[in-house]
Design an enzyme around this catalytic site. Structure first.
Site, PDB file in Angstrom:
ATOM      1  N   LYS A  58      52.471  52.426  31.309  1.00 30.25           N
ATOM      2  CA  LYS A  58      53.004  53.359  30.267  1.00 30.25           C
ATOM      3  C   LYS A  58      54.366  54.243  30.858  1.00 30.25           C
ATOM      4  CE  LYS A  58      49.491  54.638  27.389  1.00 30.25           C
ATOM      5  NZ  LYS A  58      49.572  54.979  25.636  1.00 30.25           N
ATOM      6  N   SER A  83      45.147  60.282  28.271  1.00 32.38           N
ATOM      7  CA  SER A  83      43.688  60.681  28.562  1.00 32.38           C
ATOM      8  C   SER A  83      43.774  60.108  30.205  1.00 32.38           C
ATOM      9  CB  SER A  83      43.171  59.124  28.197  1.00 32.38           C
ATOM     10  OG  SER A  83      43.166  57.893  27.959  1.00 32.38           O
ATOM     11  N   GLU A 209      41.166  45.246  20.358  1.00 31.26           N
ATOM     12  CA  GLU A 209      40.209  45.931  19.909  1.00 31.26           C
ATOM     13  C   GLU A 209      39.348  46.427  20.719  1.00 31.26           C
ATOM     14  OE1 GLU A 209      41.974  49.529  16.957  1.00 31.26           O
ATOM     15  OE2 GLU A 209      41.198  47.370  16.157  1.00 31.26           O
ATOM     16  N   GLY A 213      35.906  50.491  18.400  1.00 32.07           N
ATOM     17  CA  GLY A 213      37.322  52.167  18.358  1.00 32.07           C
ATOM     18  C   GLY A 213      38.136  50.457  17.608  1.00 32.07           C
ATOM     19  N   ASP A 215      39.779  51.369  14.672  1.00 25.91           N
ATOM     20  CA  ASP A 215      41.025  51.762  13.823  1.00 25.91           C
ATOM     21  C   ASP A 215      42.086  50.986  13.712  1.00 25.91           C
ATOM     22  OD1 ASP A 215      41.551  52.849  17.031  1.00 25.91           O
ATOM     23  OD2 ASP A 215      42.855  53.300  15.646  1.00 25.91           O
ATOM     24  N   SER A 309      47.418  45.774  30.301  1.00 30.52           N
ATOM     25  CA  SER A 309      48.253  46.813  30.577  1.00 30.52           C
ATOM     26  C   SER A 309      48.327  47.726  31.658  1.00 30.52           C
ATOM     27  CB  SER A 309      47.616  47.989  29.223  1.00 30.52           C
ATOM     28  OG  SER A 309      46.485  48.028  29.470  1.00 30.52           O
TER      29      SER A 309
END
Length: 326
Positions: A58, A83, A209, A213, A215, A309
């Site tokens: 990030k 989060s 995923e 979750g 989506d 990640s």
């Protein structure tokens, strides 16, 4: 006569982000494991963003976006919502650039991520992730205080910054048959797919995923963004209810498949990484490895890249997840 819309981000955008991040972000290591290769039947190259600043990819996107703010915007400060990992990334980017940050975080965010965000100097505002609207809260704060909002994925410079992880991997590894990356809001895989397919058009992009979750998988199948209830999963960084609008517009063009993994498979991958690779990775960072180890990624080419990640998890939670499975 109509013309095709211009892409939101391009390989040149990712390369520009890489130049901006040079000497600021870490060029993280690429690890190999003969044991892993033998288990999955492919040559696997792991891009270890758990060694990035703030412990996750990030920082790449947050700094790329924050560093482009004007001096007037920097003087007023930055707002963000997250989060945990984007929270830390924006907090550190703000500190590096000599400004301040206000971060909207769910009240159940991991303690270690909240503590790290505060340690970087950010102010934290909490909310209930199951009933509150983090975007509305952050935008209200930004309007009241004159802050610049840097979202976790709905931003072209954030996506381009995240794509530098894949760019570095491919610069070091050369051509790969497939690239696996976690999917939360979709910024990492959007940037990674842009970089990867910009360099090697035939590379297969597989997002991963948690089962609870899915989506993005549902959205890709429907051809439009689909909303689901906020998922309950150990992969807190992927506990979203719908893909981002900008990220989905990129991913529907470039992502070839979505693999789903269970929380138990994520735990197995975390244990494998600790015991055999000697690295600590958080649940969201372990999902692509879980897809490989469980066979859920499907048939694999000879050479596969994986974006690990992040590794932001405290010792107590890591021991609990990898020990008794609670």
């Amino acid at each position: 006569m109509t013309t095709a819309p211009l892409p939101i981000i391009t390989l040149d955008d990712v390369r520009d982000a890489a130049a901006r991040l040079k000497g600021v972000a870490h060029r993280t290591p690429v690890l190999r494991s003969r044991t892993l290769d033998a288990l999955v039947g492919s040559e696997v190259l792991l891009k270890c963003e758990n060694f990035q600043r703030v412990g996750a990819f990030k920082f790449r996107g947050a700094y790329n976006a924050a560093s482009r703010l004007t001096s007037e915007q920097l003087a007023r400060g930055i707002a963000a919502y997250s989060s945990g990992n984007h929270a830390q990334a924006v907090a550190l980017a703000a500190r590096e650039l000599g400004t301040t940050a206000v971060i909207v975080m769910p009240d159940d965010a991991p303690h270690s991520k909240r503590a790290a965000t505060q340690a970087y100097g950010a102010e934290i505002v909490t909310y209930d992730r199951y009933s509150g609207d983090r975007v509305a809260i952050a935008e209200t704060l930004a309007a009241e205080r004159g802050l610049a909002v840097i979202p976790p994925y709905e931003h072209r410079h954030v996506m381009a910054g995240q794509g530098t992880a894949a760019l570095e991997l491919l610069e070091e590894a050369g051509e790969l048959g497939a690239l696996l990356a976690p999917v939360g809001g979709g910024g990492l895989i959007a940037g990674s797919a842009t970089a990867a397919k910009g360099l090697y058009e035939g590379i297969r992009i597989v997002g991963v995923e948690p089962e609870a979750g899915d989506d993005t998988r549902r959205s890709l199948e429907a051809g439009r963004r689909v909303e689901i209830p906020v998922p309950h999963t150990i992969a807190d960084g992927q506990a979203l209810h719908t893909p981002g609008e900008l990220t989905f517009s990129v991913n529907r063009r470039l992502v070839d498949a979505i693999a789903l993994v269970s929380d138990d498979e994520i735990r197995t991958a975390m244990r494998f990484a600790f015991e055999r690779l000697k690295i600590v990775i958080e649940p969201s960072g372990a999902t692509p490895l879980a897809a490989l180890l469980s066979g859920r990624a499907g048939p694999l080419p000879r050479r596969v890249g994986v974006i690990v990640s992040g590794g932001n998890i405290d010792a107590e939670r890591f021991a609990r997840l990898c020990g008794d499975g609670a």
